[in-house]
Scaffold this motif. Structure first.
Motif, PDB file in Angstrom:
ATOM      1  N   ASP A 119       0.828  -1.204   0.000  1.00 35.66           N
ATOM      2  CA  ASP A 119       0.000   0.000   0.000  1.00 35.66           C
ATOM      3  C   ASP A 119       0.871   1.267   0.000  1.00 35.66           C
ATOM      4  N   ASN A 120       2.078   1.123  -0.516  1.00 38.24           N
ATOM      5  CA  ASN A 120       3.002   2.244  -0.596  1.00 38.24           C
ATOM      6  C   ASN A 120       2.487   3.264  -1.605  1.00 38.24           C
ATOM      7  N   SER A 121       2.930   4.508  -1.459  1.00 36.25           N
ATOM      8  CA  SER A 121       2.426   5.565  -2.331  1.00 36.25           C
ATOM      9  C   SER A 121       2.907   5.435  -3.767  1.00 36.25           C
ATOM     10  N   HIS A 122       4.061   4.803  -3.974  1.00 34.56           N
ATOM     11  CA  HIS A 122       4.585   4.612  -5.324  1.00 34.56           C
ATOM     12  C   HIS A 122       5.072   3.171  -5.480  1.00 34.56           C
ATOM     13  N   ILE A 123       4.521   2.478  -6.471  1.00 31.52           N
ATOM     14  CA  ILE A 123       4.912   1.098  -6.751  1.00 31.52           C
ATOM     15  C   ILE A 123       5.195   0.991  -8.245  1.00 31.52           C
ATOM     16  N   ALA A 124       6.366   0.478  -8.575  1.00 29.43           N
ATOM     17  CA  ALA A 124       6.734   0.233  -9.970  1.00 29.43           C
ATOM     18  C   ALA A 124       6.882  -1.269 -10.154  1.00 29.43           C
ATOM     19  N   LEU A 137      -2.576  -5.593  -7.134  1.00 27.87           N
ATOM     20  CA  LEU A 137      -2.352  -4.562  -6.121  1.00 27.87           C
ATOM     21  C   LEU A 137      -3.674  -4.254  -5.421  1.00 27.87           C
ATOM     22  N   PRO A 138      -3.602  -3.771  -4.185  1.00 26.46           N
ATOM     23  CA  PRO A 138      -4.846  -3.440  -3.483  1.00 26.46           C
ATOM     24  C   PRO A 138      -5.694  -2.456  -4.294  1.00 26.46           C
ATOM     25  N   HIS A 139      -6.989  -2.529  -4.094  1.00 25.24           N
ATOM     26  CA  HIS A 139      -7.946  -1.707  -4.837  1.00 25.24           C
ATOM     27  C   HIS A 139      -7.554  -0.225  -4.819  1.00 25.24           C
TER      28      HIS A 139
END
Length: 127
Positions: free
Chosen positions: A70-75, A100-102
């Motif tokens: 649930d991090n603010s930035h995911i690559a 990834l989570p909704h």
């Protein structure tokens, strides 16, 4: 921005991509297998999450981890046994992003062709 690179690798391809990403990030950026994840990833602003493609999506281990981020930035980055321009490769990234989570969308994606597991090649020859 505090980053971490995490990966799941079957043949070593995804690990190599993870290490290449880490090599251009600040020197203290961790690069860890999903089998050895820190218990808390919430302190990282950016998570690079890598996986190998299995049946048109991220492999099971990676899907389980992606669902907890649930991090603010995911690559997202991936390796597949097919060329990246093929529809299967592109769809695999979309399917993995759906793990990834909704409401969380990746800030970027990358996929490249890697080695195919010799067991898969053997199975295909038998077919």
């Amino acid at each position: 921005m505090k980053s971490i690179v995490i990966y799941s690798s079957l043949t070593g391809n995804t690990k190599q991509v993870a290490e290449a990403i880490t090599s251009v990030l600040p020197a203290d950026t961790p690069c860890v297998s999903m089998k050895e994840l820190p218990s808390d990833l919430s302190s990282y602003d950016l998570v690079f999450a890598g996986f190998w493609v299995d049946k048109g999506t991220a492999n099971k281990e990676a899907r389980d981890v992606l669902g907890t981020l649930d991090n603010s930035h995911i690559a997202l980055f991936a390796t597949a046994g097919v060329p990246p321009q093929m529809a299967h490769a592109k769809e695999s990234l979309i399917n993995a992003a759906n793990c990834l989570p909704h409401g969380i969308e990746p800030v970027g994606t990358f996929i490249c062709q890697g080695k195919v597991d010799p067991k898969v090649i053997e199975m295909m020859y038998k077919m």
